[in-house]
Motif scaffolding. Sequence first.
Motif, PDB file in Angstrom:
ATOM      1  N   GLU A  71       0.752  -1.323   0.431  1.00 22.05           N
ATOM      2  CA  GLU A  71       0.011   0.251   0.087  1.00 22.05           C
ATOM      3  C   GLU A  71       1.048   1.314   0.207  1.00 22.05           C
ATOM      4  OE1 GLU A  71      -3.430  -0.162  -0.706  1.00 22.05           O
ATOM      5  OE2 GLU A  71      -2.765  -2.511  -0.466  1.00 22.05           O
ATOM      6  N   TRP A  72       1.860   0.538   0.253  1.00 25.55           N
ATOM      7  CA  TRP A  72       3.071   2.728   0.490  1.00 25.55           C
ATOM      8  C   TRP A  72       3.939   2.564  -0.850  1.00 25.55           C
ATOM      9  CZ3 TRP A  72       6.276   2.516   5.853  1.00 25.55           C
ATOM     10  CH2 TRP A  72       5.423   2.102   6.471  1.00 25.55           C
ATOM     11  N   LYS A  73       4.375   1.556  -1.828  1.00 26.12           N
ATOM     12  CA  LYS A  73       3.837   1.529  -2.791  1.00 26.12           C
ATOM     13  C   LYS A  73       3.336   2.412  -3.667  1.00 26.12           C
ATOM     14  CE  LYS A  73       6.894  -2.201  -3.433  1.00 26.12           C
ATOM     15  NZ  LYS A  73       6.762  -4.272  -3.983  1.00 26.12           N
ATOM     16  N   LYS A  74       1.575   2.188  -3.807  1.00 24.00           N
ATOM     17  CA  LYS A  74       0.672   2.423  -4.166  1.00 24.00           C
ATOM     18  C   LYS A  74       0.862   4.422  -3.998  1.00 24.00           C
ATOM     19  CE  LYS A  74      -2.510  -1.443  -3.856  1.00 24.00           C
ATOM     20  NZ  LYS A  74      -3.883  -1.828  -3.281  1.00 24.00           N
ATOM     21  N   LEU A  75       0.964   5.071  -2.819  1.00 16.89           N
ATOM     22  CA  LEU A  75       1.437   6.315  -2.406  1.00 16.89           C
ATOM     23  C   LEU A  75       2.309   6.782  -2.876  1.00 16.89           C
ATOM     24  CD1 LEU A  75      -0.027   5.622   1.980  1.00 16.89           C
ATOM     25  CD2 LEU A  75      -0.855   6.535  -0.560  1.00 16.89           C
ATOM     26  N   GLY A  76       3.294   6.224  -3.518  1.00 19.17           N
ATOM     27  CA  GLY A  76       4.379   6.995  -3.892  1.00 19.17           C
ATOM     28  C   GLY A  76       5.878   6.913  -3.043  1.00 19.17           C
ATOM     29  N   LEU A  77       5.261   6.262  -1.807  1.00 20.23           N
ATOM     30  CA  LEU A  77       6.422   7.011  -0.638  1.00 20.23           C
ATOM     31  C   LEU A  77       7.825   6.991  -0.735  1.00 20.23           C
ATOM     32  CD1 LEU A  77       4.264   6.093   2.560  1.00 20.23           C
ATOM     33  CD2 LEU A  77       4.081   7.952   1.027  1.00 20.23           C
ATOM     34  N   THR A  78       8.317   7.959  -0.308  1.00 16.40           N
ATOM     35  CA  THR A  78      10.069   7.764   0.302  1.00 16.40           C
ATOM     36  C   THR A  78       9.893   8.080   1.216  1.00 16.40           C
ATOM     37  OG1 THR A  78      10.977  10.349  -0.433  1.00 16.40           O
ATOM     38  CG2 THR A  78      10.621   8.299  -2.678  1.00 16.40           C
ATOM     39  N   PHE A  79      12.113   7.570   1.993  1.00 13.37           N
ATOM     40  CA  PHE A  79      11.966   8.243   2.797  1.00 13.37           C
ATOM     41  C   PHE A  79      12.938   8.533   2.823  1.00 13.37           C
ATOM     42  CE2 PHE A  79       8.888   4.383   3.507  1.00 13.37           C
ATOM     43  CZ  PHE A  79       7.901   4.964   4.207  1.00 13.37           C
ATOM     44  N   ASN A  80      13.541   9.036   4.140  1.00 16.19           N
ATOM     45  CA  ASN A  80      15.495   9.604   4.651  1.00 16.19           C
ATOM     46  C   ASN A  80      16.309   8.784   5.106  1.00 16.19           C
ATOM     47  OD1 ASN A  80      12.931  12.083   4.902  1.00 16.19           O
ATOM     48  ND2 ASN A  80      15.051  12.799   3.439  1.00 16.19           N
ATOM     49  N   GLY A  81      15.591   8.212   5.354  1.00 16.17           N
ATOM     50  CA  GLY A  81      15.378   6.763   6.884  1.00 16.17           C
ATOM     51  C   GLY A  81      14.923   5.212   6.574  1.00 16.17           C
ATOM     52  N   ILE A  82      15.532   4.417   6.312  1.00 15.80           N
ATOM     53  CA  ILE A  82      14.874   2.822   7.283  1.00 15.80           C
ATOM     54  C   ILE A  82      15.786   2.565   8.130  1.00 15.80           C
ATOM     55  CG2 ILE A  82      14.223   0.946   6.061  1.00 15.80           C
ATOM     56  CD1 ILE A  82      14.081   2.306   3.544  1.00 15.80           C
ATOM     57  N   SER A  83      14.694   2.204   9.196  1.00 15.94           N
ATOM     58  CA  SER A  83      15.687   1.737  10.635  1.00 15.94           C
ATOM     59  C   SER A  83      14.664   0.054  10.908  1.00 15.94           C
ATOM     60  CB  SER A  83      15.977   2.232  11.962  1.00 15.94           C
ATOM     61  OG  SER A  83      15.810   2.392  12.604  1.00 15.94           O
ATOM     62  N   THR A  84      16.105  -1.140  11.071  1.00 21.08           N
ATOM     63  CA  THR A  84      15.457  -2.482  11.460  1.00 21.08           C
ATOM     64  C   THR A  84      15.760  -1.864  12.548  1.00 21.08           C
ATOM     65  OG1 THR A  84      17.254  -3.744  10.659  1.00 21.08           O
ATOM     66  CG2 THR A  84      15.742  -2.663   9.211  1.00 21.08           C
ATOM     67  N   GLY A  85      14.685  -3.411  13.859  1.00 19.08           N
ATOM     68  CA  GLY A  85      15.032  -3.584  15.139  1.00 19.08           C
ATOM     69  C   GLY A  85      14.778  -5.331  15.270  1.00 19.08           C
ATOM     70  N   PHE A  86      14.706  -5.941  16.235  1.00 17.30           N
ATOM     71  CA  PHE A  86      14.420  -6.773  15.939  1.00 17.30           C
ATOM     72  C   PHE A  86      13.422  -7.595  14.962  1.00 17.30           C
ATOM     73  CE2 PHE A  86      12.514 -11.198  17.816  1.00 17.30           C
ATOM     74  CZ  PHE A  86      13.397 -11.867  18.072  1.00 17.30           C
ATOM     75  N   LEU A  87      14.427  -9.159  14.427  1.00 19.21           N
ATOM     76  CA  LEU A  87      13.563 -10.030  13.566  1.00 19.21           C
ATOM     77  C   LEU A  87      13.490 -10.779  13.530  1.00 19.21           C
ATOM     78  CD1 LEU A  87      15.265  -7.918  10.408  1.00 19.21           C
ATOM     79  CD2 LEU A  87      13.140  -7.547  11.280  1.00 19.21           C
ATOM     80  N   GLY A  88      12.277 -11.535  13.832  1.00 18.92           N
ATOM     81  CA  GLY A  88      12.414 -13.189  14.496  1.00 18.92           C
ATOM     82  C   GLY A  88      12.280 -14.274  13.556  1.00 18.92           C
ATOM     83  N   SER A  89      13.042 -13.896  11.790  1.00 19.25           N
ATOM     84  CA  SER A  89      12.305 -15.642  11.239  1.00 19.25           C
ATOM     85  C   SER A  89      13.398 -14.741   9.701  1.00 19.25           C
ATOM     86  CB  SER A  89      11.016 -15.624  10.611  1.00 19.25           C
ATOM     87  OG  SER A  89      10.537 -14.857  10.268  1.00 19.25           O
ATOM     88  N   LYS A  90      13.408 -15.439   9.572  1.00 19.42           N
ATOM     89  CA  LYS A  90      14.371 -15.701   7.802  1.00 19.42           C
ATOM     90  C   LYS A  90      13.782 -15.039   7.114  1.00 19.42           C
ATOM     91  CE  LYS A  90      16.161 -18.024   4.034  1.00 19.42           C
ATOM     92  NZ  LYS A  90      15.777 -19.871   2.721  1.00 19.42           N
ATOM     93  N   GLU A  91      12.094 -15.257   7.373  1.00 19.10           N
ATOM     94  CA  GLU A  91      11.127 -15.070   6.131  1.00 19.10           C
ATOM     95  C   GLU A  91      11.119 -13.330   5.966  1.00 19.10           C
ATOM     96  OE1 GLU A  91      11.311 -18.740   5.916  1.00 19.10           O
ATOM     97  OE2 GLU A  91      10.745 -17.391   7.800  1.00 19.10           O
ATOM     98  N   GLN A  92      11.459 -12.946   7.678  1.00 22.92           N
ATOM     99  CA  GLN A  92      10.859 -11.179   7.980  1.00 22.92           C
ATOM    100  C   GLN A  92      12.262 -10.599   7.946  1.00 22.92           C
ATOM    101  OE1 GLN A  92      10.084 -10.589  11.904  1.00 22.92           O
ATOM    102  NE2 GLN A  92       7.621 -11.215  11.962  1.00 22.92           N
ATOM    103  N   ILE A  93      13.106 -10.876   7.636  1.00 21.68           N
ATOM    104  CA  ILE A  93      14.865 -10.263   7.181  1.00 21.68           C
ATOM    105  C   ILE A  93      14.629  -9.965   5.535  1.00 21.68           C
ATOM    106  CG2 ILE A  93      17.414 -10.773   6.228  1.00 21.68           C
ATOM    107  CD1 ILE A  93      16.813 -12.152   9.468  1.00 21.68           C
ATOM    108  N   GLN A  94      14.412 -11.180   4.849  1.00 22.15           N
ATOM    109  CA  GLN A  94      14.034 -10.895   3.399  1.00 22.15           C
ATOM    110  C   GLN A  94      12.874 -10.290   2.886  1.00 22.15           C
ATOM    111  OE1 GLN A  94      13.288 -15.387   2.571  1.00 22.15           O
ATOM    112  NE2 GLN A  94      15.238 -15.205   2.794  1.00 22.15           N
ATOM    113  N   ILE A  95      11.913  -9.475   3.965  1.00 25.69           N
ATOM    114  CA  ILE A  95      10.641  -8.608   3.508  1.00 25.69           C
ATOM    115  C   ILE A  95      11.819  -7.627   3.942  1.00 25.69           C
ATOM    116  CG2 ILE A  95       8.848  -7.649   4.277  1.00 25.69           C
ATOM    117  CD1 ILE A  95       8.032 -10.843   5.036  1.00 25.69           C
ATOM    118  N   VAL A  96      12.502  -7.527   4.590  1.00 27.87           N
ATOM    119  CA  VAL A  96      12.697  -6.575   4.972  1.00 27.87           C
ATOM    120  C   VAL A  96      14.636  -5.989   3.530  1.00 27.87           C
ATOM    121  CG1 VAL A  96      15.076  -4.809   6.722  1.00 27.87           C
ATOM    122  CG2 VAL A  96      12.604  -5.833   7.092  1.00 27.87           C
TER     123      VAL A  96
END
Length: 279
Positions: A71-96
Motif C-alpha cells: 500500500e505504501w508503494k501505491k502512495l509513492g512514498l520515499t524515505f530519508n531513513g529506514i531503520s530495522t530492529g528485532f526480526l524474528g525469522s528468515k522470512e522477515q529479513i527477506q521482506i526487509v
Amino acid sequence: MQQDHNRQKKIAVINDFTGFGRCSLTVSIPIISAMKVQCCPVPTSIFSNHTAYESCYFEDYTDRMQLYIDEWKKLGLTFNGISTGFLGSKEQIQIVLRFLDDFAGEDTVVIVDPVMGDDGVPYSTYTPEMCSEMKKLAVRADILTPNLTEACILAGQEYHDGKWKTEQVISLARELSEMGPDRVVITGILQGEFIANLCYEKGVEPRFVRTHRVGTQRCGTGDVFAAMIAADAVNGVEFQQSVHKASQFIKRCIQKSIELDLPLEDGVCFEELMGLLCK
C-alpha cells in the motif's frame, strides 16, 4: 492528480509493536517524532507486553507485512531513513531486504540494529541460518549498531567474557565496516565504572564515548538509542555527537526511572525527559 506525500522528512521503522514495557515501536515513534522527523512504523509482530514479563499475547505479522508495504508503494512514498530492529525469522529479513530494494534511494540512510543476542549468547531464534541472513542485511546498512555479542556473531569471531582491549574492539568494528556500513557503533562495552560505545566511521579516528554507569540494565534502552541515532542521521547530525547525545539521554532516563522506582522490565521513562529532544 496524485498527491505528494514526501514533503516532510520521514523514517520507516521496521520492528515489533509492544503495547507495554517501553520497547520497539512504542519507543521509536515518540522519540523520532520529538526529533522533528515523521516516524512510519512497519510492524513485524504484535505483543501485549514484551517477553520479560511472565506472560504476553503475541501475534506474528509476517504474512501481512508485504500487503501492508504494498500500500505504501501505491502512495509513492520515499524515505530519508529506514531503520530495522528485532526480526524474528528468515522470512522477515527477506521482506526487509525487498523493502530496501523498493524504498531505499541514493540518499536514504539505512540503520540496522542487529538484535541477535547478548552476554555472548545468541537469542533462541537465531539459528546459524538466521545469523547468515542477518549478515546480508548488515551489508546493506549505512549505520550498524550491534552490541559486542552481535558484533562477534556478524564478524564470525569468538566472544569472550572479561575486559576487551581497545585494539580488539576497534579491529572488530573495522571488520564490520568492511562488510559495507560506513558507520558502526559497538554498544554497551563495560569499562570499569563506565559504559562505552565505540564509534567507528570510515575516514575518521575511532572514538570511545563513555558515560558513568547508573543502575542496572533495563529493557528498551537499545531502542531509544537506535531511534535517536536514526533521527540524528536524517537530520544531518555528526555521528560521534549523535552517539554522545543518545548515551547521555539514556543515562538521564535511567536515573529518572530509578527515582520513580520503576520495575526493570518497565524500561526507561523517557516521557519525563522528552523536552530535551525537542530542543
